[in-house]
Design a protein around this motif. Structure first.
Motif, mmCIF file in Angstrom:
data_model
loop_
_atom_site.group_PDB
_atom_site.id
_atom_site.type_symbol
_atom_site.label_atom_id
_atom_site.label_comp_id
_atom_site.label_asym_id
_atom_site.label_seq_id
_atom_site.Cartn_x
_atom_site.Cartn_y
_atom_site.Cartn_z
ATOM 1 N N HIS A 51 16.272 71.859 62.432
ATOM 2 C CA HIS A 51 16.290 71.822 60.993
ATOM 3 C C HIS A 51 16.213 70.707 60.398
ATOM 4 O O HIS A 51 16.796 69.720 60.681
ATOM 5 N N TYR A 53 15.663 68.695 55.958
ATOM 6 C CA TYR A 53 15.238 68.914 54.509
ATOM 7 C C TYR A 53 13.851 68.240 54.188
ATOM 8 O O TYR A 53 13.716 67.009 54.403
ATOM 9 N N PRO A 79 21.769 75.161 55.244
ATOM 10 C CA PRO A 79 20.250 75.189 54.715
ATOM 11 C C PRO A 79 20.429 75.210 53.367
ATOM 12 O O PRO A 79 21.395 75.874 52.690
ATOM 13 N N SER A 83 15.165 73.285 52.956
ATOM 14 C CA SER A 83 15.245 73.475 54.358
ATOM 15 C C SER A 83 14.005 74.020 54.985
ATOM 16 O O SER A 83 13.329 74.706 54.639
#
Lengths: 107, 340
Positions: A51, A53, A79, A83
């Motif tokens: 994950h 950003y 998130p 994301s």
């Protein structure tokens, strides 16, 4: 080829990596041992440990999010609307200069 | 104490098929899995998703594959020990002693680790102080729904567990369902029921919200939730239920004295033995040059590991390679040999 800047969460350390076209943002991080991307499933959109950003200016330039990725993001740590799972973003020349921010942790 | 030829750790597809490979050469196996059901990742993560790369099966689901494998190993009457995690492995003369979380003890010459990516544990809330409320207001599963009767319950998540429990608990408690986005990923039908219940005033839905904090001294009395614009709302509640799916942890395997590489176990490709004699690793959990994390690779790895187990379990018996099409002894073990 695109220059991608990965920024660590806590110390804001920058890692600038030249990622070849056709590789993913995750590949760029894993192959260069950037801390903060675990990628446990190896890039199959089957976990939520790559994950990141995406920088706002680039969010609309990357491929759109598919529902399988949305579903996996439910399991990510904090998130938000920027994301993405980095294994689902394939690099091309248009992404040159993109900045991705790493989360505090992956799971 | 249970004595057996091989203990298989993990009841996913690869663990099931190795039972078959052990069975046809006459070895008995006991299977242990931390989950409450058979099938591993196939059942836990993608029961309905089609798989297209099982040899000779153009398309099947995780659930279908598991069912067929169970059918295939039926003749060997394997014992399953579910809901149990292997806690410790130690040397016991020439054999291994395996202890589980339910205090069962197995004595075996062979251990086959088919543990996938480790054991599944519920993914937890990330907010401060959440640990101190765990099982005392904060839960990741429902053991007895009556524990929630007439209480204010906040359920977090968008998958099937969250939706199913929201529907079920709305009959006996005051339910608020919170999810980080407006779409639910659980079954469409369940999502429709939840929306209908909301219209009827039988439960509340809060989206797109995530948990922000848990408040309370000895027990939970309120939580705050936050949306994407940073708007915070406070909700009075007695209990918080989180259904964020499962996380995979290597768990106690890390302490068995095996060489590890990241979260995988290096093996040799001759028999998939680890650095310890009699301990094998197959499927996603093993690694070697060229390793592919595919179910079909796990089947091959199991076939070879099973033959190596034979030599350790029966050192005085010569192993003879036979085909299922022609071997009378294999057909007897499979129960398909017609009486003559």
């Amino acid at each position: 080829m695109a220059k991608i800047t990965y920024i660590e969460f806590l110390n804001k350390k920058k890692h600038v990596i030249e990622v070849p076209n056709g590789m993913t943002i995750m590949d760029g991080a894993v192959q260069n041992a950037i801390p903060g991307v675990d990628a446990e499933c190896g890039g199959a959109c089957a976990c939520a440990t790559c994950h990141v950003y995406i920088d706002e200016n680039f969010f609309n330039k990357i491929s759109k999010i598919e529902s399988a990725e949305q579903d996996m993001l439910d399991m990510a740590y904090e998130p938000n609307k920027l994301s993405r799972l980095s294994c689902q973003i394939v690099v091309n020349d248009d992404l040159d200069g993109m900045v991705v921010n790493l989360p505090l942790k992956q799971a | 104490m249970i004595k057996t030829d091989a203990v298989v750790v993990g009841a996913g597809p690869v663990g099931l098929f190795v039972v078959h490979q052990l069975g046809i050469i006459g070895l008995k196996a006991e299977i242990i899995d931390n989950l409450d059901k058979i099938g591993g990742q196939c059942i836990e993560l993608y029961p309905d998703k089609p798989i297209y790369d099982i040899p000779a099966i153009p398309e099947c689901t995780g659930e279908g594959l598991t069912k067929n494998l169970l059918e295939q190993i039926k003749p060997f009457k394997p014992n399953f020990h579910l809901n149990e995690r292997v806690e410790a492995v130690s040397q016991n003369k020439n054999e291994w002693k395996v202890e589980t979380s339910k205090k069962k003890i197995f004595i075996t010459p062979n251990i086959i680790i088919a543990g996938g990516v480790g054991s599944f544990e519920p993914r937890k809330f990330f907010v401060k102080n959440v640990e101190k409320f765990e099982n005392n207001g904060v839960f990741y599963s429902v053991k007895n729904k009556n524990d929630f009767k007439n209480k204010k319950v906040c359920i977090f998540g968008g998958g099937d567990s969250a939706l199913d429990w929201a529907i079920e608990l709305s009959k006996i408690s005051d339910v608020i369902l919170v999810h980080r986005r407006n779409e639910f990923r659980g079954a469409e039908h369940s999502a429709e029921i939840v929306k209908k219940l909301e219209k009827e005033g039988k439960l509340k839905i809060k989206t797109p919200f995530q948990i922000n904090s848990i408040e309370g001294e000895k027990k939970v009395n309120a939580i705050t939730i936050k949306n994407e614009d940073g708007k915070i709302e406070k909700i009075k509640t007695d209990c918080v239920l989180g259904f964020f799916g499962l996380i995979m942890k290597l768990g106690p395997i890390a302490e068995w004295g095996l060489n590890l590489e990241k979260k995988t176990i290096p093996v040799n490709t001759e028999n998939f033995q680890t650095n310890k004699e009699g301990i094998f690793a197959i499927g996603d959990i093993c690694t070697y040059p060229g390793k592919l994390k595919l179910i079909l690779s796990g089947f091959h790895e199991g076939a070879l590991a099973a033959r190596a187990c034979f030599k350790i379990a029966k050192p005085n018996v010569a192993y003879r390679f036979e085909y299922t099409t022609t071997s009378k002894s294999i057909q007897e073990r499979l129960g398909v040999k017609k009486g003559d």
